[in-house]
Design an enzyme around this catalytic site. Structure first.
Site, mmCIF file in Angstrom:
data_model
loop_
_atom_site.group_PDB
_atom_site.id
_atom_site.type_symbol
_atom_site.label_atom_id
_atom_site.label_comp_id
_atom_site.label_asym_id
_atom_site.label_seq_id
_atom_site.Cartn_x
_atom_site.Cartn_y
_atom_site.Cartn_z
ATOM 1 N N PRO A 89 0.824 -1.223 0.000
ATOM 2 C CA PRO A 89 0.000 0.000 0.000
ATOM 3 C C PRO A 89 0.856 1.271 0.000
ATOM 4 O O PRO A 89 0.368 2.340 -0.337
ATOM 5 C CB PRO A 89 -0.809 -0.103 1.300
ATOM 6 C CG PRO A 89 -0.746 -1.530 1.712
ATOM 7 C CD PRO A 89 0.551 -2.061 1.173
ATOM 8 N N GLU A 116 0.921 -7.498 8.819
ATOM 9 C CA GLU A 116 1.196 -6.057 8.847
ATOM 10 C C GLU A 116 2.373 -5.665 7.967
ATOM 11 O O GLU A 116 2.789 -4.517 7.957
ATOM 12 C CB GLU A 116 1.426 -5.584 10.285
ATOM 13 C CG GLU A 116 0.165 -5.610 11.125
ATOM 14 C CD GLU A 116 -1.016 -4.878 10.474
ATOM 15 O OE1 GLU A 116 -0.855 -3.697 10.135
ATOM 16 O OE2 GLU A 116 -2.078 -5.503 10.306
ATOM 17 N N ARG A 154 -1.096 -8.661 -21.448
ATOM 18 C CA ARG A 154 -1.827 -8.325 -22.665
ATOM 19 C C ARG A 154 -1.045 -7.399 -23.590
ATOM 20 O O ARG A 154 -1.437 -7.194 -24.734
ATOM 21 C CB ARG A 154 -3.205 -7.735 -22.334
ATOM 22 C CG ARG A 154 -3.162 -6.438 -21.585
ATOM 23 C CD ARG A 154 -4.555 -5.955 -21.228
ATOM 24 N NE ARG A 154 -5.331 -5.515 -22.382
ATOM 25 C CZ ARG A 154 -5.095 -4.391 -23.063
ATOM 26 N NH1 ARG A 154 -4.115 -3.582 -22.702
ATOM 27 N NH2 ARG A 154 -5.847 -4.063 -24.092
ATOM 28 N N ASP A 169 -5.461 0.956 -28.061
ATOM 29 C CA ASP A 169 -6.235 1.198 -26.864
ATOM 30 C C ASP A 169 -6.473 2.681 -26.694
ATOM 31 O O ASP A 169 -5.555 3.477 -26.827
ATOM 32 C CB ASP A 169 -5.394 0.743 -25.655
ATOM 33 C CG ASP A 169 -6.175 -0.199 -24.814
ATOM 34 O OD1 ASP A 169 -7.397 -0.075 -24.798
ATOM 35 O OD2 ASP A 169 -5.543 -1.060 -24.180
HETATM 36 C C1 9D3 Z 1 -2.117 -1.055 9.543
HETATM 37 C C2 9D3 Z 1 -1.881 -0.316 8.333
HETATM 38 N N1 9D3 Z 1 -2.244 -1.008 7.096
HETATM 39 C C3 9D3 Z 1 -1.719 -0.221 5.950
HETATM 40 C C4 9D3 Z 1 -2.800 0.569 5.283
HETATM 41 C C5 9D3 Z 1 -1.661 -2.342 7.084
HETATM 42 C C6 9D3 Z 1 -1.886 -3.129 5.863
HETATM 43 C C7 9D3 Z 1 -3.133 -3.229 5.270
HETATM 44 C C8 9D3 Z 1 -3.326 -4.027 4.158
HETATM 45 C C9 9D3 Z 1 -0.834 -3.829 5.316
HETATM 46 C C10 9D3 Z 1 -1.029 -4.630 4.207
HETATM 47 C C11 9D3 Z 1 -2.271 -4.733 3.651
HETATM 48 C C12 9D3 Z 1 -2.479 -5.624 2.497
HETATM 49 N N2 9D3 Z 1 -2.409 -4.916 1.214
HETATM 50 C C13 9D3 Z 1 -1.453 -5.174 0.345
HETATM 51 O O1 9D3 Z 1 -0.601 -6.008 0.589
HETATM 52 C C14 9D3 Z 1 -1.416 -4.424 -0.886
HETATM 53 C C15 9D3 Z 1 -2.290 -3.424 -1.407
HETATM 54 C C16 9D3 Z 1 -3.480 -2.821 -0.891
HETATM 55 O O2 9D3 Z 1 -3.981 -3.126 0.203
HETATM 56 N N3 9D3 Z 1 -4.077 -1.852 -1.655
HETATM 57 C C17 9D3 Z 1 -3.609 -1.473 -2.852
HETATM 58 N N4 9D3 Z 1 -2.502 -1.992 -3.373
HETATM 59 C C18 9D3 Z 1 -1.864 -2.953 -2.640
HETATM 60 S S1 9D3 Z 1 -0.453 -3.700 -3.115
HETATM 61 C C19 9D3 Z 1 -0.380 -4.639 -1.762
#
Ligand code: 9D3
Length: 243
Positions: A89, A116, A154, A169
């Site tokens: 994220p 986490e 793709r 596209d």
């Molecule tokens: C406690 C704080 N959280 C961060 C916002 C912890 C957390 C939440 C969700 C840590 C990892 C995740 C799992 N998400 C992913 O691994 C992830 C992700 C996403 O949640 N949204 C958009 N792109 C991605 S790429 C990997």
């Protein structure tokens, strides 16, 4: 292109990939997918790959060593150091430009986190790119890895039936697509726009371009900032603003 995915949920990656167009591309030999189960590299008697965070706090952290061993099991087979994409994220938000850039690579390693997150020290050692797919919270990096593999696949020659469909596209000039219609000519009282039945290709083309411009202005005005607009397009948009 060879995809390698380091994950705790290899079934999810395989099931998602081997369906539909990407699955056919694997059968055609255009793509390969290897999944590596990080749990197979646990250094713990109970097969655990996570532990409590130093400093306290909620949740668990994936340990450095199993992730590193999983990476090394892939890297050992490759002649060059590949890009390692950490799904996170906190990463740079994925877009079509990044898909095009990644499509130039021969090997891509995806690292999917859970809990986490992953011990920062192994990330510093192996990750080359940290990528998010948008501002919403998922449960892990598996769906993001599938999204990126789909978008990259793709773009590879031979993966799509019509080789032109990727190149032309409408995302290419940063506009949304025009609406499509098929038979019947009238469906539940709704008619196909007459211009599409007129048999004048130039008029059809102009109408479609205008529909793209109208839609982009209404739904994604942010795209117009960087869109590839002709003098005609700009004139049409200016006329819309007058109404
Ligand atoms: C406690 C704080 N959280 C961060 C916002 C912890 C957390 C939440 C969700 C840590 C990892 C995740 C799992 N998400 C992913 O691994 C992830 C992700 C996403 O949640 N949204 C958009 N792109 C991605 S790429 C990997």
């Amino acid at each position: 292109m060879n995809f390698h995915v380091l994950t705790l949920f290899p079934d999810m990656i395989r099931d998602g990939f081997q369906t539909s167009i990407t699955g056919r591309a694997v059968e055609k030999g255009l793509l390969s997918l290897e999944t590596v189960n990080i749990r197979d590299f646990s250094v713990n008697k109970h097969n655990r790959v996570d532990d409590y965070p130093y400093g306290g706090g909620a949740g668990m952290v994936m340990q450095a060593e199993p992730v590193c061993l999983a990476f090394e099991s892939v890297a050992a087979k490759l002649s060059r150091k590949p890009r390692v994409l950490y799904m996170s994220p906190q990463g740079k938000v994925f877009d079509q430009r990044m898909a095009e850039e990644l499509a130039q690579e021969e090997e891509l390693i995806f690292l999917c986190g859970h809990y986490e997150g992953i011990d920062e020290r192994v990330l510093e050692e192996i990750v080359t790119d940290e990528i998010s797919i948008g501002d919403y919270v998922l449960t892990g990096g598996e769906l993001p890895a599938l999204v990126i593999m789909d978008a990259v696949s793709r773009l590879l020659n031979g993966v799509l039936h019509n080789e032109e469909s990727a190149e032309f596209d409408s995302f290419h000039d940063n506009l949304l697509e025009y609406p499509q219609y098929s038979r019947p000519e009238e469906w539940r009282g709704k008619k196909v726009p007459p211009i599409l039945l007129s048999g004048h290709p130039a008029n059809v083309e102009r109408w479609r371009r205008e529909q793209s411009l109208i839609r982009t202005r209404e739904r994604r005005p942010d795209l117009l900032e960087t869109a590839n607009l002709t003098r005609e397009d700009k004139k049409f948009l200016a006329k819309l603003e007058e109404l």
